[in-house]
Write a protein that holds these residues in place. Structure first.
Motif, PDB file in Angstrom:
ATOM      1  N   THR A  73       0.815  -1.212   0.000  1.00 34.99           N
ATOM      2  CA  THR A  73       0.000   0.000   0.000  1.00 34.99           C
ATOM      3  C   THR A  73       0.854   1.270   0.000  1.00 34.99           C
ATOM      4  N   GLY A  74       2.165   1.122   0.230  1.00 29.41           N
ATOM      5  CA  GLY A  74       2.999   2.302   0.434  1.00 29.41           C
ATOM      6  C   GLY A  74       2.953   2.812   1.861  1.00 29.41           C
ATOM      7  N   GLU A  75       2.200   2.123   2.706  1.00 28.70           N
ATOM      8  CA  GLU A  75       2.118   2.502   4.130  1.00 28.70           C
ATOM      9  C   GLU A  75       2.952   1.542   4.976  1.00 28.70           C
ATOM     10  N   ASP A  76       3.252   1.984   6.187  1.00 28.94           N
ATOM     11  CA  ASP A  76       3.794   1.074   7.190  1.00 28.94           C
ATOM     12  C   ASP A  76       2.741  -0.010   7.433  1.00 28.94           C
ATOM     13  N   GLY A  77       3.196  -1.168   7.899  1.00 29.17           N
ATOM     14  CA  GLY A  77       2.224  -2.200   8.225  1.00 29.17           C
ATOM     15  C   GLY A  77       2.846  -3.574   8.268  1.00 29.17           C
ATOM     16  N   TYR A  78       1.970  -4.556   8.378  1.00 28.82           N
ATOM     17  CA  TYR A  78       2.419  -5.937   8.578  1.00 28.82           C
ATOM     18  C   TYR A  78       1.655  -6.868   7.658  1.00 28.82           C
ATOM     19  N   GLU A  79       2.313  -7.967   7.311  1.00 29.22           N
ATOM     20  CA  GLU A  79       1.629  -9.084   6.671  1.00 29.22           C
ATOM     21  C   GLU A  79       1.735 -10.256   7.640  1.00 29.22           C
ATOM     22  N   ILE A  80       0.600 -10.918   7.877  1.00 29.70           N
ATOM     23  CA  ILE A  80       0.500 -11.854   8.993  1.00 29.70           C
ATOM     24  C   ILE A  80      -0.061 -13.190   8.493  1.00 29.70           C
TER      25      ILE A  80
END
Lengths: 374, 119
Positions: free
Chosen positions: A192-199
């Protein structure tokens, strides 16, 4: 028509009021009652939860990580061997013509390699890996785990409520983390171009864990519609649109993803399909290049829009491969291929929309600046 | 008010007919991000494409529901396409047409028939 497969979160999507569509053989939520625009904006402002369980999760197991990495390097032009334990990297399978067969993420899990591939390509990818790497590498598709992404500036705070340790992960770190008592494979990354996580979550626990996240005020479920506009603003390729078996990674402006050690003058040069073409493109330059495109008017320029150097006459110099409206950009955004002569940022070209040539500026990607946790 | 199978609504105001799209259509389209209107003064024939609307999902055409002359267009929509979602039946009318044959209205559905049509 073959019946659509369901992810472990199917019932939850329906309960949440999602509009379900067929995508790569799966029934997936394209949007929830919030709608594409608000889902997109919510992700950039707070946090969005995406079901990406349709993607392929694959474990490559050899005698050691090093053995698996060396074998995997015969299929991709990335530095797999040099990737540290607990780290993840972007890569792609190439073909003999130097085109891209699929793009992917791979992680060093200490004693094995974990790979996430696109849903539409996963059968071919797994077959390719098995054919090329067996028997020294055991290729196993993980079919009992869901995969979700939590994305946006509030993602860290939201996930940290389930385990504060996730706040300490850096961009592209990969770790096994217990979330609310469930053993999850977590990476700090996304699309997405955002900070974040894949879980990655055991299937039986996935809906429960997602409910915990969705109960939080700052987390909303997000469908494929907003996923597409988010990645488009983020300048991220969609396999099959922006890259495919006929595009070289150099044309696709993915040179950054080929580490020095795998370049023509690197210590582990070559040894992957299409190395000659790709090194040739690197040395001699390419005739066409993937660029960001900012239409000057309000009309979206969608995939397939022909691009021209001038307002009148001439043959097309390229084509839009992804395009639509960017809710954060607050205007139309696109990407596509143009001739080398038009690839410089700031070049004004024209896209033909409903028979009219509309001005469009070659723009620096991403059109919306990335917000990663570095 | 009358309704077309193309999900337009038509409201007679004196000797002109105001045209917009239904709530059902605006929901199906999703967030509208672009509207292209015809020019006032244009002569149109029934079923001719006169407007383009684009949502986050796709582009669609709006057809002239009647033969006649476009006498007025809702210019503010161009700057605020989201009105098509927020207020499809009132504020987000697209154009006013002066029909050359008002009897063409008889071809269209009343509200009850339209509700049946969309199920």
């Amino acid at each position: 028509m073959e019946e659509l497969k369901q992810t472990a979160l199917f019932d939850l999507h329906v309960e949440l009021g999602a509009k379900m569509v067929g995508f790569a053989g799966y029934s997936m939520p394209v949007q929830y009652p919030l709608g594409v625009m608000k889902e997109h904006l919510h992700t950039r402002q707070a946090a969005g939860l995406f079901d990406v369980s349709h993607m392929g999760q694959v474990v490559l197991q050899a005698k050691s990580y090093e053995d698996a990495a060396r074998a995997f390097e015969t299929l991709v032009p990335q530095d797999v061997l040099g990737l540290g334990a607990g780290r993840q990297r972007y890569g792609f399978f190439t073909n003999e013509a130097g085109g891209i067969e699929d793009d992917l993420m791979f992680a060093n899990r200490g004693d094995h390699l974990f790979v996430v591939v696109n849903a539409a390509c996963k059968e071919a990818d797994i077959a390719r890996m098995k054919a090329a790497l067996a028997p020294d590498v055991v290729v196993t598709e993980i079919t009992d785990r869901a995969l979700v992404a939590l994305q946006g500036p509030a993602a860290e705070a939201a996930l940290a409520r389930l385990n504060p340790a996730v706040a300490d992960m850096a961009f592209m770190d990969f770790a096994e983390v217990e979330l609310d008592g469930v053993a999850c494979w977590v990476s700090r990354s996304g699309y997405t171009g955002e900070d974040g996580y894949e879980i990655s979550i055991p299937e039986t626990e996935a809906a429960g864990l997602c409910r915990k996240l969705l109960d939080m005020d700052d987390v909303e479920p997000i469908g494929l519609g907003a996923r597409d506009s988010l990645r488009l603003e983020g300048g991220l390729c969609l396999y099959g649109n922006d890259i495919d078996a006929s595009t070289s990674p150099i044309e696709a402006a993915l040179t950054w993803a080929i580490q020095k050690v795998r370049r023509a003058d690197g210590a582990r040069a070559g040894g992957f399909p299409g190395a000659d073409r790709i090194y040739g493109d690197l040395a001699e330059g390419v005739a066409r290049k993937r660029v960001g495109l900012a239409p000057q008017g309000r009309a979206p320029m969608r995939a397939g829009t022909q691009l021209f150097a001038a307002a009148e006459g001439g043959d097309p110099i390229g084509e839009v491969t992804s395009g639509g409206f960017g809710p954060t950009y607050e205007g139309p955004v696109a990407m596509g291929y143009v001739g080398a002569a038009q690839a410089a940022v700031g070049t004004e070209i024209f896209g033909e929309v409903r028979g009219k040539r509309m001005p469009v500026t070659v723009a620096k990607m991403p059109l919306v600046p990335a917000n990663f946790k570095r | 008010m009358k309704f077309t199978e193309e999900h337009e609504w038509l409201r007679v105001e004196g000797d002109v007919v105001v045209v917009g799209i239904t709530e059902h259509a605006s929901e199906q389209l999703g967030d509208v991000v672009f509207v292209e209107l015809p020019e006032a003064g244009t002569e149109v024939t029934k079923d001719e494409e006169v407007c383009v609307i684009e949502s986050v999902k796709a582009a669609s055409d709006i057809l002239a529901p009647l033969d006649g002359e476009i006498v007025e267009v809702n210019d503010p929509l161009v700057d605020e396409p989201g009105k098509v979602n927020d207020d499809p039946l009132e504020g987000a009318w697209f154009f006013k047409i002066k029909p050359s044959d008002l009897s063409q209205m008889d071809d269209y559905m009343d509200e009850a028939a339209y509700k049946d049509f969309i199920g």
